[in-house]
Structures are given as structure tokens and as C-alpha cells.
Design a protein around this motif. Structure first.
Motif, short mmCIF file in Angstrom:
data_model
loop_
_atom_site.label_atom_id
_atom_site.label_comp_id
_atom_site.label_asym_id
_atom_site.label_seq_id
_atom_site.Cartn_x
_atom_site.Cartn_y
_atom_site.Cartn_z
N MET A 48 0.85 -1.20 0.00
CA MET A 48 0.00 0.00 0.00
C MET A 48 0.88 1.24 0.00
SD MET A 48 -2.85 -0.77 2.83
CE MET A 48 -1.56 -1.14 3.98
N GLU A 54 -2.77 6.13 6.30
CA GLU A 54 -2.02 5.66 7.48
C GLU A 54 -1.46 6.84 8.28
OE1 GLU A 54 0.77 2.42 7.01
OE2 GLU A 54 -0.88 1.03 6.71
N TYR A 260 -6.34 -4.65 6.29
CA TYR A 260 -6.48 -4.10 4.93
C TYR A 260 -6.51 -5.20 3.90
CZ TYR A 260 -1.36 -4.19 5.71
OH TYR A 260 -0.08 -4.55 6.06
N ARG A 316 9.13 -5.76 10.14
CA ARG A 316 9.32 -4.35 9.77
C ARG A 316 10.50 -3.80 10.59
NH1 ARG A 316 3.99 -5.04 11.37
NH2 ARG A 316 2.35 -4.74 9.82
N ARG A 342 6.62 1.03 8.92
CA ARG A 342 5.45 0.64 8.11
C ARG A 342 5.48 1.22 6.70
NH1 ARG A 342 1.08 -1.24 11.47
NH2 ARG A 342 -0.27 -1.04 9.67
N1 GLY Z 1 2.03 -0.25 5.99
C1 GLY Z 1 1.38 -1.45 6.24
C2 GLY Z 1 1.96 -2.28 7.30
O1 GLY Z 1 3.02 -1.98 7.80
O2 GLY Z 1 1.33 -3.24 7.67
#
Ligand code: GLY
Length: 391
Positions: A48, A54, A260, A316, A342
Motif C-alpha cells: 500500500m 495511514e 487491509y 518491519r 510501516r
Molecule cells: N504499511 C502497512 C503495514 O506496515 O502493515
């Protein structure tokens, strides 16, 4: 074996690859050390490009960087495709963020007010208007935000295209892990790789995602403050009989968790993602899968009919303020391009540009659009506090 590029990039994920590609385009002899370039967190990510949906309170500076990168995406994807003949899956499809109950609706209303105050393009829709746009949404949807500027890219295809573009631009790929950063006379001079190769480089960029905080050879106090933040994600397939299933990214916050659904043109539907602070664990858990499916089912009940094709967890690279650490560090010859948390996929174009600018500039300064994300900002804060305490 010994090799002498101008720049060594540790980590061949999308951040390292974009940095390498841009550096090579600017005439720097560039090498990337990674046993499996093109992998990393992007292999898991949904892709995304969600600068507006976000948005978080207190992260307006990051918003500016996110928007700067989003604005580059169409040209970035086109340039990559032109250079490689590969499609990145960039799709300017927009996003719909919806609310499922009164609390979600109040929260989304607040977000909308914040977005509007910042001049962002976000339109409030009633539940009925949301369902008119996306007929697969649950009848209980209470309202939503239509954000036509939040798009998507396919991170796996993006990684493949970046890898090819970097190869075509002359980047050398060293398919081994960087075992240790090397220093001499107070400056970083490259790295020794796990296969014994010594790489001597005037500039070394640490772009190893969540692994960046635990590389040998850098004094602990100078390591980037990056931690792994686990995300579990599912992939489903939309059979032709169910298409079109969704026409844009649909997302919601359900009981405090983000969920999402990202529909791709090739029939893939990505459903994400958990956010868990469990160290280096990348186990896909029954609980994680259950929660994602439960929340997504509340949003789009028809997903339970779709074939589930993949479950995966990635890490992440979280940073203390959720923003990346870019550019020069306190150690001469060492730069960071890490901590994107993210927003790694979204921030790839702007990171490649900013890092190439630093690597080729005489003063080593970040360009103005990235100046707030300097690699030393946490070290500076800690030393200020220390000095204040010692006075
Ligand atoms: N930006 C989406 C996630 O980190 O899940």
C-alpha cells in the motif's frame, strides 16, 4: 577475495536496491552485499502507498516525506519498467478506509478532520456510498473515507525490477551476508562478508532492514535504534468467477487492529497485517491468521469463499519515531538507510534519491526534503540529555 567499489550497500532489500540503482546511475561504482537480494520485508509486504490513510497524529514531518515519495511513484515505476521491461504492479487505484461500528466511525471522523486540516485529499462517504463503490463491503459499514491518492504497488515485482535495474546499471552483487563492518583510523572502510570476501569502500550504507541494529563491527552506541516489528499477512486468490471482487484497497481499524485488503490486477488479494513486538520470531500463528480472517470477514464477508494461497510473517524495521534513519552517521564512512517501519515500500523512491544525493554530494548533507530524518537524530538527542544532566 577483495573488491573495491566506491560504495558498499549492506542489504539488498528494496531500500538497498533503490539506493544502489540511484548511486550507480550517478556514476558511483556500487556493490550490494546480500545472500538473496530482492528479498527482505518487501517479500511479505502488501505494497500500500498509504500516506494519507495511514496518517498518525504527531507524524506530520513523516507525512511530508511520505507524500514526497508518493508523488514520485508513477515516474519511478515508469522509469523502472522502461529500464528493465518489467512491470512493478504500480496501480493508481485509490483507497477506501471504512468504519464498522460507532467507535470506529468516531475515530475515522477525527482522522478525516485531521486530514482536512492538513489540506489532504480525503472525502467522507456514507455507508451506502461506500457500498456503492465497493459492493462486497458488509452491509453494516457505517461510513468511510475515500482517498483517491493512496495507491498500491506489488512489492515482489518492485524488488525484481529494482534488482534488474541495478544489475543493468552495473551494480555488483556479492551474494553473502556482511559478517562484520570494518574500520581503520576512525573511519569505516567496508565490510568482511560471510564467505570471506573483503570489501573496501569509501562509503558503506547499512540498509539491512530489521537486522540493521545487530551488525558486528559497529560500536553498540552507534548502531541504529531499529527493532523488528512482526507482521503476519495472508494472500488469497480471486477466481475469475468472483471478479471484480474489490476495485481498490479497502481498510479498517477493527477493535484497534488495522486490517487491509489489497486487490491486484492479477487476481491476488493481500490481507494484512498484524503488528507484534516479539523479537525475531517469524512464526505464522493460528491466532494471527484467525484475527486477520475474523476482522476481514467483518469488513468483506465474501472473503471466506476465496482460496487461501499463502501465509507469511515478516519483520518491519521499527524505529523510535516510526521514521527512517538516513544519511551520514557519527562514524566517518558509514551511512544508514534503515528504520522505515510501516512505510518501506512507500518510501523507496524518495530514499533512493536522498541517499544518492548524500553519497555524491561534497558536504554529505541530506536534501531538504529528507533533512528531518538524519541518521544521527537519536544519538544527538541522547547526548544532549546526557550533557543537560551533567551540568
Ligand atoms: N504499511 C502497512 C503495514 O506496515 O502493515
Amino acid at each position: 577475495m577483495r573488491t573495491h567499489p566506491d560504495v558498499l550497500i549492506i542489504g539488498g532489500g528494496i531500500i538497498g536496491l533503490a539506493t544502489a540503482w540511484r548511486a550507480a546511475q550517478r556514476g558511483l561504482r556500487t556493490a550490494v552485499a546480500d545472500p538473496a537480494p530482492g528479498g527482505g520485508a518487501a517479500h511479505v509486504a502488501a505494497g500500500m502507498l498509504a500516506a494519507v490513510t495511514e496518517l498518525q497524529y504527531g507524524e506530520q514531518a513523516l507525512l511530508d516525506l511520505n507524500l514526497a515519495s508518493a508523488a514520485r511513484y508513477a515516474d519511478f515505476a515508469a522509469e523502472l519498467s522502461e529500464a528493465t521491461g518489467l512491470d512493478t504492479g504500480y496501480r493508481p487505484c485509490g483507497t477506501l478506509a471504512v468504519a464498522l461500528d460507532a467507535d470506529d466511525r468516531a475515530q475515522l471522523r477525527d482522522l478525516h478532520a485531521f486530514q482536512t486540516a492538513l489540506g489532504l485529499d480525503s472525502r467522507w462517504l456514507t455507508g451506502r456510498e461506500c457500498r456503492r463503490l465497493e459492493p462486497m463491503l458488509a452491509p453494516g459499514v457505517r461510513g468511510g473515507l475515500r482517498v483517491d491518492g493512496d495507491h498500491q504497488v506489488d512489492p515482489r515485482r518492485l524488488a525484481a525490477a529494482l534488482l534488474r535495474a541495478a544489475e543493468l546499471a552495473g551494480v555488483e552483487f556479492l551474494r553473502a551476508r556482511a559478517a562484520r563492518v570494518e574500520s581503520a583510523a576512525g573511519r569505516v572502510t567496508g565490510a568482511v562478508l560471510a564467505d570471506g570476501t573483503t570489501v573496501c569502500a569509501a562509503q558503506t550504507v547499512l540498509a539491512a532492514g530489521s537486522e540493521s541494529g545487530r551488525i558486528d563491527g559497529i560500536p553498540p552506541e552507534l548502531l541504529p535504534p531499529v527493532r523488528p516489528v512482526k507482521g503476519q499477512i495472508l494472500r488469497l486468490r480471486i477466481p475469475a468467477s468472483h471478479a471484480p471482487f474489490l476495485s481498490r484497497t479497502v481498510r479498517a481499524v477493527v477493535r484497534g487492529s488495522h486490517v487491509y485488503l489489497v486487490p491486484r490486477d492479477n487476481g491476488e488479494l493481500v490481507l494484512g497485517a498484524t503488528s507484534e513486538e516479539f523479537g525475531w520470531d517469524t512464526t505464522v500463528t493460528a491466532g494471527g491468521v484467525y484475527e486477520l480472517l475474523r476482522d476481514a470477514h467483518e469488513l468483506v464477508p465474501g472473503i471466506t469463499e476465496l482460496p487461501l494461497t499463502e501465509t507469511l510473517a515478516g519483520l518491519r524495521p521499527g524505529s523510535p519515531d516510526n521514521a527512517p534513519l538516513l544519511g551520514r552517521t557519527a562514524l566517518d564512512g558509514l551511512l544508514f538507510a534503515t528504520g522505515h517501519h510501516r512505510n518501506g515500500v512507500l518510501l523507496t523512491p524518495v530514499t533512493g534519491d536522498a541517499m544518492a544525493a548524500v553519497l555524491t554530494s561534497a558536504d554529505g548533507e541530506l536534501p531538504a526534503y529528507a533533512a528531518a530524518f538524519g541518521a544521527q537524530r537519536f544519538a544527538a538527542r541522547e547526548s544532549r540529555t546526557y550533557q543537560e544532566l551533567s551540568v
